[in-house]
Design a protein around this motif. Structure first.
Motif, PDB file in Angstrom:
ATOM      1  N   ALA A   8      27.166  19.148 -59.858  1.00 38.12           N
ATOM      2  CA  ALA A   8      25.958  20.122 -59.469  1.00 38.12           C
ATOM      3  C   ALA A   8      24.710  20.061 -60.303  1.00 38.12           C
ATOM      4  CB  ALA A   8      26.494  21.505 -59.326  1.00 38.12           C
ATOM      5  N   PHE A   9      24.784  19.715 -61.485  1.00 38.66           N
ATOM      6  CA  PHE A   9      23.489  19.674 -62.254  1.00 38.66           C
ATOM      7  C   PHE A   9      22.841  18.298 -62.043  1.00 38.66           C
ATOM      8  CE2 PHE A   9      25.527  22.762 -65.458  1.00 38.66           C
ATOM      9  CZ  PHE A   9      24.715  23.556 -65.560  1.00 38.66           C
ATOM     10  N   THR A  11      22.982  16.978 -59.199  1.00 43.63           N
ATOM     11  CA  THR A  11      22.276  17.158 -57.694  1.00 43.63           C
ATOM     12  C   THR A  11      20.981  17.892 -58.035  1.00 43.63           C
ATOM     13  OG1 THR A  11      24.572  16.780 -56.994  1.00 43.63           O
ATOM     14  CG2 THR A  11      22.660  17.877 -55.594  1.00 43.63           C
ATOM     15  N   MET A  12      21.158  19.025 -58.667  1.00 44.39           N
ATOM     16  CA  MET A  12      19.960  19.774 -58.875  1.00 44.39           C
ATOM     17  C   MET A  12      18.782  19.165 -59.669  1.00 44.39           C
ATOM     18  SD  MET A  12      20.874  22.452 -57.311  1.00 44.39           S
ATOM     19  CE  MET A  12      19.258  23.478 -57.793  1.00 44.39           C
ATOM     20  N   ASN A  13      19.398  18.226 -60.567  1.00 38.92           N
ATOM     21  CA  ASN A  13      18.132  17.597 -61.362  1.00 38.92           C
ATOM     22  C   ASN A  13      17.440  16.652 -60.266  1.00 38.92           C
ATOM     23  OD1 ASN A  13      16.581  16.608 -63.333  1.00 38.92           O
ATOM     24  ND2 ASN A  13      17.802  14.905 -63.342  1.00 38.92           N
ATOM     25  N   PHE A  15      16.957  17.282 -57.061  1.00 38.86           N
ATOM     26  CA  PHE A  15      16.324  18.150 -56.204  1.00 38.86           C
ATOM     27  C   PHE A  15      14.836  18.551 -56.904  1.00 38.86           C
ATOM     28  CE2 PHE A  15      20.027  19.461 -53.519  1.00 38.86           C
ATOM     29  CZ  PHE A  15      19.621  18.495 -52.575  1.00 38.86           C
ATOM     30  N   ALA A  16      15.322  18.809 -58.300  1.00 42.25           N
ATOM     31  CA  ALA A  16      14.076  19.309 -59.099  1.00 42.25           C
ATOM     32  C   ALA A  16      12.775  18.210 -59.368  1.00 42.25           C
ATOM     33  CB  ALA A  16      14.442  19.744 -60.358  1.00 42.25           C
TER      34      ALA A  16
END
Length: 58
Positions: A8-9, A11-13, A15-16
């Motif tokens: 999850a981290f 993936t969010m990285n 996106f960010a």
């Protein structure tokens, strides 16, 4: 469970770091900030004072 959290981290990285997502987040943040200024009474009073001073100068 740890793998799921790490995934999850990551993936969010991803996106960010995308410029499109950052622009969307910037617009959302600007909108929420403007709404917060209208809702919070203290900031509304400050804005009203500044507007009154600007009208007095004219």
């Amino acid at each position: 469970m740890l793998e799921l959290i790490l995934q999850a981290f990551v993936t969010m990285n991803g996106f960010a770091t995308s410029p499109v997502v950052l622009l969307v987040l910037a617009f959302i943040g600007a909108y929420l900030g403007s709404r917060a200024v209208e809702v919070i009474p203290f900031t509304r009073r400050i804005i009203e004072r500044r507007e009154a001073q600007a009208l007095e100068r004219e």
